[in-house]
Scaffold this motif. Sequence first.
Motif, short mmCIF file in Angstrom:
data_model
loop_
_atom_site.label_atom_id
_atom_site.label_comp_id
_atom_site.label_asym_id
_atom_site.label_seq_id
_atom_site.Cartn_x
_atom_site.Cartn_y
_atom_site.Cartn_z
N SER A 99 -2.88 -43.91 2.69
CA SER A 99 -1.75 -43.96 1.56
C SER A 99 -1.47 -45.65 1.17
N ALA A 100 -1.63 -46.55 2.22
CA ALA A 100 -1.46 -47.81 1.65
C ALA A 100 -2.50 -48.23 0.88
N VAL A 101 -3.91 -47.87 1.13
CA VAL A 101 -5.05 -48.07 0.23
C VAL A 101 -4.84 -47.68 -1.08
N PHE A 102 -4.41 -46.31 -1.16
CA PHE A 102 -4.19 -45.67 -2.38
C PHE A 102 -2.95 -46.26 -3.11
N ASN A 103 -1.83 -46.50 -2.52
CA ASN A 103 -0.81 -47.26 -3.19
C ASN A 103 -1.08 -48.49 -3.83
N THR A 104 -1.92 -49.38 -3.00
CA THR A 104 -2.07 -50.67 -3.65
C THR A 104 -3.12 -50.59 -4.96
N GLY A 105 -3.90 -49.68 -4.78
CA GLY A 105 -4.93 -49.28 -6.08
C GLY A 105 -3.98 -49.01 -7.12
N TRP A 106 -2.93 -47.89 -6.73
CA TRP A 106 -2.13 -47.43 -8.00
C TRP A 106 -1.37 -48.65 -8.67
#
Length: 264
Positions: A99-106
Motif C-alpha cells: 500500500s505504501a509503494v502504491f500510494n507513493t507511485g500514485w
Amino acid sequence: MTVASSHRSALTDLVRSAVVVLFAVIQTVVAGIAGIGAVGEPIGDVAHRYATPLLAADWAFAIWVPIYLGFLAYAGYQLLPRQRARQVHRETGWWLLASAVFNTGWLLSFGAELLPLAELLLIGLLVSLAVAFGRLSRVPAETVTERVVLRGIVAVYTGWVSLAFVLGTAATGAWVGLPGTGALAAIAAVVVLLAVTAIICWVILSGTAVVGYAAATAWAIMGIALNDPPAAVVVAGAMAIVAVLAATTRRLTTAGNPRRAAWG
C-alpha cells in the motif's frame, strides 16, 4: 521447526518490518513534496483541474495527516522485537508495504497528470488495504495499542481510500473527456455515491475495526456534499451519511463474534 528454518523466519520478519518502516518514511516524504508541487503539479491543483461533482472539499483532504502519522506509528510498532514474528504482521505486513509503494507511485503519477496510471496505482492501493483490513478480522486484537496503531489506522486508511478511489475514477473520466459538469455528470455522481454507500454499509456490518472505517467514509462523503455540488449530489450525500451512521449504530449495538469487534 528446525533452527535453520526458525532463523530464516526471523530474518524474513526483520526484513519485512524494516522495509515497511523505510516505505512509511518514503511515502510521507513524497506526500509532503507532492502536496506543494515540489515534484510535478500540486496534487490539489490537478484535482481541481479535472473537477467533477464527486470532488471533496479541500479541508477533507486533511485526513491524510493523521493517516500518514498513523502509518508511521504502525511501522514503528510492527518493528518492535516482540511484534515482528506475530502472525497478524506476517499476514498483513507485506500488503501494507504494498500500500505504501502504491500510494507513493500514485502521488507521483497524479502530480504528473498521468491520471490513467494514477488510477491503476489507486486500484492497487485499495486492494492492498482491503486485503490487510480483511485479514485483521481473523484474529482479535491483543492490546489497546494494537487496536489503535494497527487496526484503527488500517480501518481509517481503507475507509478514506474507498472514497478516494471514487474521486480518482471521476477525475480520470474528466481527463479522458467525459463531462465533469452538467446533468449527466450529476446523475452519474448520485448513482455512484449510492452504490458505494451500499458497499460501505456491507463492510461496516460484516467487518472488524469498522468504527474507524465508518468515520473515514462519512468524512469523505461529507467533504463531497459540502463542496457545493449539484443539489441532487447533496441529497445523495446526506442519505449516504445517514445510512453509514445507521449501519455503524447497528454494528455497535449487536453482539457478535469477538473476532469482529467493531473497535478492532
